[in-house]
Scaffold this active site. Structure first.
Site, PDB file in Angstrom:
ATOM      1  N   SER A 175     -12.299 -21.959  28.820  1.00  0.00           N
ATOM      2  CA  SER A 175     -13.388 -22.891  29.141  1.00  0.00           C
ATOM      3  C   SER A 175     -14.708 -22.453  28.528  1.00  0.00           C
ATOM      4  CB  SER A 175     -13.568 -22.985  30.655  1.00  0.00           C
ATOM      5  OG  SER A 175     -12.364 -23.345  31.278  1.00  0.00           O
ATOM      6  N   GLN A 215      -8.767 -14.834  30.681  1.00  0.00           N
ATOM      7  CA  GLN A 215      -8.518 -16.064  29.918  1.00  0.00           C
ATOM      8  C   GLN A 215      -9.837 -16.685  29.478  1.00  0.00           C
ATOM      9  OE1 GLN A 215      -7.380 -19.792  31.982  1.00  0.00           O
ATOM     10  NE2 GLN A 215      -5.498 -19.679  30.805  1.00  0.00           N
ATOM     11  N   GLY A 216     -10.122 -16.655  28.192  1.00  0.00           N
ATOM     12  CA  GLY A 216     -11.360 -17.228  27.665  1.00  0.00           C
ATOM     13  C   GLY A 216     -11.108 -18.571  27.014  1.00  0.00           C
ATOM     14  N   SER A 227     -12.306 -15.619  34.773  1.00  0.00           N
ATOM     15  CA  SER A 227     -11.940 -14.781  35.917  1.00  0.00           C
ATOM     16  C   SER A 227     -11.592 -13.375  35.442  1.00  0.00           C
ATOM     17  CB  SER A 227     -10.736 -15.369  36.667  1.00  0.00           C
ATOM     18  OG  SER A 227     -10.996 -16.705  37.020  1.00  0.00           O
ATOM     19  N   GLU A 266       1.415 -22.026  33.666  1.00  0.00           N
ATOM     20  CA  GLU A 266       0.423 -21.987  34.732  1.00  0.00           C
ATOM     21  C   GLU A 266       0.735 -23.027  35.808  1.00  0.00           C
ATOM     22  OE1 GLU A 266      -4.442 -22.102  35.164  1.00  0.00           O
ATOM     23  OE2 GLU A 266      -3.521 -22.247  33.206  1.00  0.00           O
TER      24      GLU A 266
END
Ligand SMILES: Cc1cc2nc3c(=O)[nH]c(=O)nc-3n(C[C@H](O)[C@H](O)[C@H](O)COP(=O)(O)OP(=O)(O)OC[C@H]3O[C@@H](n4cnc5c(N)ncnc54)[C@H](O)[C@@H]3O)c2cc1C
Lengths: 336, 384
Positions: free
Chosen positions: B131, B128-129, B163, B246
């Site tokens: 931030s 997941q890009g 992550s 989420e």
């Protein structure tokens, strides 16, 4: 699994809320505080007629025939309205003490402090004390809560209420949840109205976060109370079915179930006491100087929450009971 | 209000339990936290077993390759797999819980067909890009730029705290396509292949000592326009779909895990005599009550979502606030049980205590959750 109130349960709750809003709104509450009249006999009979006390009595015995899940919804509403009087004790006395079910008798109990007594509430207003032969003598004590008169019993010794302790704790926890939700509402409303520095105080994060914390506490406690009511009711029903011809395995399973119910109720009471007391504190803080006045209702919620936290199962007792249940499930039976 | 499971749900649980009892003993041990390729192979291998047994994407809709299970069946699945000590979703987390559900909800038929089956089979891993160095809580302030060039977007910028970036095949990437628009309206959601030229991944070491996340530098990376999910500049709305997933059911397994940890903690305290300290004992009792209530709140939220046809309610933020606090409290209490031994990294709870420090930060900090609760649930005014 469908852990949400049914339509009937929602209707019941809405009905009780409506009844109490009409019969015990803010004016009635403040009049009771000013007049020092903790128990209104006429209202008591009306509650009796509406089935408040006879709610869990079987229909065959003239009751409404509902269970603990319905009872906690009803008591939550009573807590929200800050309805005074020995509601839980009289409800528990239905079927055992004449007049309790109909609301023609006011019944109190030795439910304060660890294992009960010698302080007792509503002694002067009561017709009977749960589990006791007669009304014991007592000296009045000036009470922190204006609507919970207290006596210190001077003779006779406290009556044993252990048979009622679990249901008493659960219904008291439901009252606490109602109060916690109400003080949250009061805080949110005030935070939206009161302006300082040119904006509603609810736009300040420090205030906002107090309110968010109140919701978290109230929701966690509310779910714990509902779940405890549902598991206790289910265990009751199972008990009724397996009354005789039980083997050793069956007995062990029943004992495990009883321990589990006791743990759920202890958790419900612990979390609900904390939600009611801390939400009232935070509500007071949100109200600023107004929160410290006799005029605002916040202190009435706080003081009543303090009383209820001492009733049936205290925090220390609840934590010890939970530790015992943790130990039991950790070393033998598995936690669900 | 009913906490009993239906006949069908009980059968589902029994079948799953029997299957877990059969396959778990055959599984290799989980590789060390620093062996990323090993961990990827382990996690995706488990996912493949789930797929072959018909348990992959249980709660995904049928037309997305899922099994169309009810939220309650999904809850039972998460509860039983955790209770049996099955592998955690691990490297499959983003694919199964963020990117996958987003594509299922917002992607075209072709996009679903391309990306969803490999996630369910454990063939492809996502990261997941979102931030960036200057866009954390204020995610909509992100600046990674994407400029249209023919059939491609050319992407330049940097992401952080990503992550599983080192082992991912795909990245769900948020980029700015409308620099002049208000910040929420100039964002686009792209699926970026992690082997595209121009991507540099630099691992970051966490305070626990492992390399769990990374910085990702993007230098004129070409991403096909066909990889855009949703419309150009509509990425913020698309993202909110992901984030509600989420915060909805992401913690079910972890609550079960906490309850198991608490039981082990009680056994350890009894064995060492620490149980006789009433202050500590009462603290453990309180935690037992709190995690019991959190489990009930999970069941409450799942029932609510079941009634509303699978849409997670607003309860996610309330749950995350209560849960992340309780979980940190749990490991602080574990340290009390251990005493000075809690300083030893050889004690299992010491590492867990360190990783628990991220719970009030990752997936929206506690402060941001309180803002959400206050503004969206309680309706308090936005601050200036
Ligand atoms: C273990 C871990 C894994 C992660 N994995 C990923 C990942 O895979 N992909 C990804 O995109 N991101 C990931 N993140 C990033 C995570 O989402 C961000 O760290 C988080 O959103 C906070 O952003 P920040 O770190 O920039 O902190 P900041 O936003 O800079 O916050 C710093 C402090 O300021 C407070 N603050 C900020 N704004 C406000 C406000 N409006 N009101 C009150 N307080 C405020 C915060 O609460 C915090 O205490 C991960 C983080 C961690 C810890």
């Amino acid at each position: 699994m469908d852990f949400q109130p049914t339509r009937d349960q929602r209707d019941l709750r809405a009905g009780v809320r409506e009844l109490l809003a009409g019969r015990y709104g803010r004016d009635a509450l403040r009049a009771a505080v000013d007049g020092g009249s903790a128990v209104d006999r006429e209202l008591w009979r009306e509650l009796g007629a509406a089935g408040f006390f006879a709610l869990r009595l079987p229909e065959a015995e003239g009751g409404v025939g509902l269970g603990l899940p319905e009872a906690v919804l009803v008591f939550e509403e009573a807590g929200r309205a800050l309805l005074p009087g020995p509601l839980v004790a009289t409800h528990l006395a239905a079927g055992a003490v004449p007049g309790a079910a109909a609301g023609t008798a006011v019944v109190t109990a030795f439910d304060l402090g660890e294992r009960g007594g010698p302080l007792v509430s509503y002694l002067a207003e009561a017709d009977a004390v749960l589990g006791a032969a007669g009304l014991p003598p007592g000296e009045p004590v000036r009470s922190a809560d204006p609507l919970t008169p207290l006596h210190r019993v001077t003779g006779g010794g406290p009556a044993d209420v252990s048979a009622y302790r679990e249901a008493g704790a659960l219904l008291t926890a439901a009252l606490q949840v109602g109060s916690a939700l109400r003080t949250l509402e009061l805080a949110v409303r005030y935070a939206g109205e009161r302006e300082q520095f040119g904006q509603p105080i609810g736009a300040f994060q420090a205030v906002k976060h107090l309110c968010a914390g109140m919701l978290v506490r109230a929701e966690v406690a509310r779910t714990a109370v509902y779940a405890a009511a549902v598991t206790a009711q289910a265990a009751d029903a199972a008990d009724g079915q397996a009354a005789d011809g039980q083997d050793a395995d069956g007995e062990a399973a029943e004992a495990a179930e009883a321990a589990e119910v006791a743990g759920e109720i202890a958790a419900a009471k612990l979390l609900a006491d904390e939600a009611a007391v801390r939400n009232a504190r935070d509500c007071l803080q949100v109200h600023g100087g107004m929160g410290f006045t006799w005029e605002a209702d916040v202190h009435l919620h706080l003081k009543r929450a303090w009383v209820r936290a001492e009733q049936w199962v205290t925090a220390a007792e609840a934590e010890e009971a939970l530790a015992a249940e943790l130990s039991r499930t950790a070393t033998g039976g598995e936690a669900r | 209000m009913d906490l009993t499971y239906t006949e069908e749900e009980r059968e589902f649980r029994a079948r799953l339990r029997a299957w877990l009892a059969k396959v778990l003993p055959e599984l290799p041990a989980r590789p060390s936290p620093d062996d990323w390729p090993g961990r990827r192979a382990h996690d995706t291998g488990w996912q493949r077993r789930l797929y072959d047994a018909g348990y992959a994407g249980l709660h995904w809709p049928l037309d997305a390759g899922g099994r169309g299970a009810t939220p309650t069946q999904h809850l039972i699945f998460l509860e039983e797999t955790e209770r049996a000590g099955a592998p955690y979703v691990g490297a499959n987390f983003v694919g199964l819980l963020h990117a996958g559900p987003t594509i299922a909800a917002e992607g075209t038929a072709a996009q679903r067909a391309r990306w969803l089956p490999p996630v369910l089979r454990g063939d492809e891993v996502w990261c997941q890009g979102f931030s960036e160095p200057d866009a954390g809580s204020d995610l909509a302030a992100l600046r990674t730029r994407a400029v249209r060039d023919g059939d491609d977007y050319v992407v330049t910028g940097s992401k952080i705290w990503t992550s599983h970036a080192e082992v991912a095949d795909w990245c769900e990437l948020l980029v700015r396509t409308g620099p002049a628009a208000p910040k929420h309206r100039g964002i686009t959601w792209l699926a970026m292949p992690m082997d595209a030229p121009g991507i540099t991944v630099r691992p970051l070491r966490t305070l626990a000592g492992s390399t769990e996340f990374a910085e990702v530098f993007l230098d004129e990376v070409r991403v096909p326009v066909a990889n855009r999910v949703g419309d150009e500049n509509d990425g913020w709305r698309v993202t909110m779909v992901t984030l509600s997933f989420e915060r909805g059911t992401a913690f079910v397994g972890e609550v079960v895990a906490c309850r198991r940890t608490l039981a082990r903690l009680a056994r350890a305290a009894r064995a060492s005599g620490r149980w006789d300290d009433p202050v500590l004992r009462r603290k453990l009792g309180r935690l037992y009550g709190e995690f019991g209530a959190l489990w009930r709140l999970t069941q409450w939220n799942v029932s609510e979502s079941q009634r509303s046809g699978g849409v997670p309610g607003t309860g996610g933020s309330v749950f995350k606030l209560a849960y992340s606090h309780a979980r940190q409290e749990l490991y602080d209490t574990a340290a009390e049980v251990l005493g000075a031994d809690s300083l030893s990294l050889e004690e299992e709870w010491t590492a867990d205590r360190l990783s628990s420090l991220s719970y009030t930060i990752a997936a929206g900090t506690s402060q941001i959750q309180r803002n959400i609760v206050a503004e969206r649930i309680l309706g308090l005014p936005k601050g200036r």
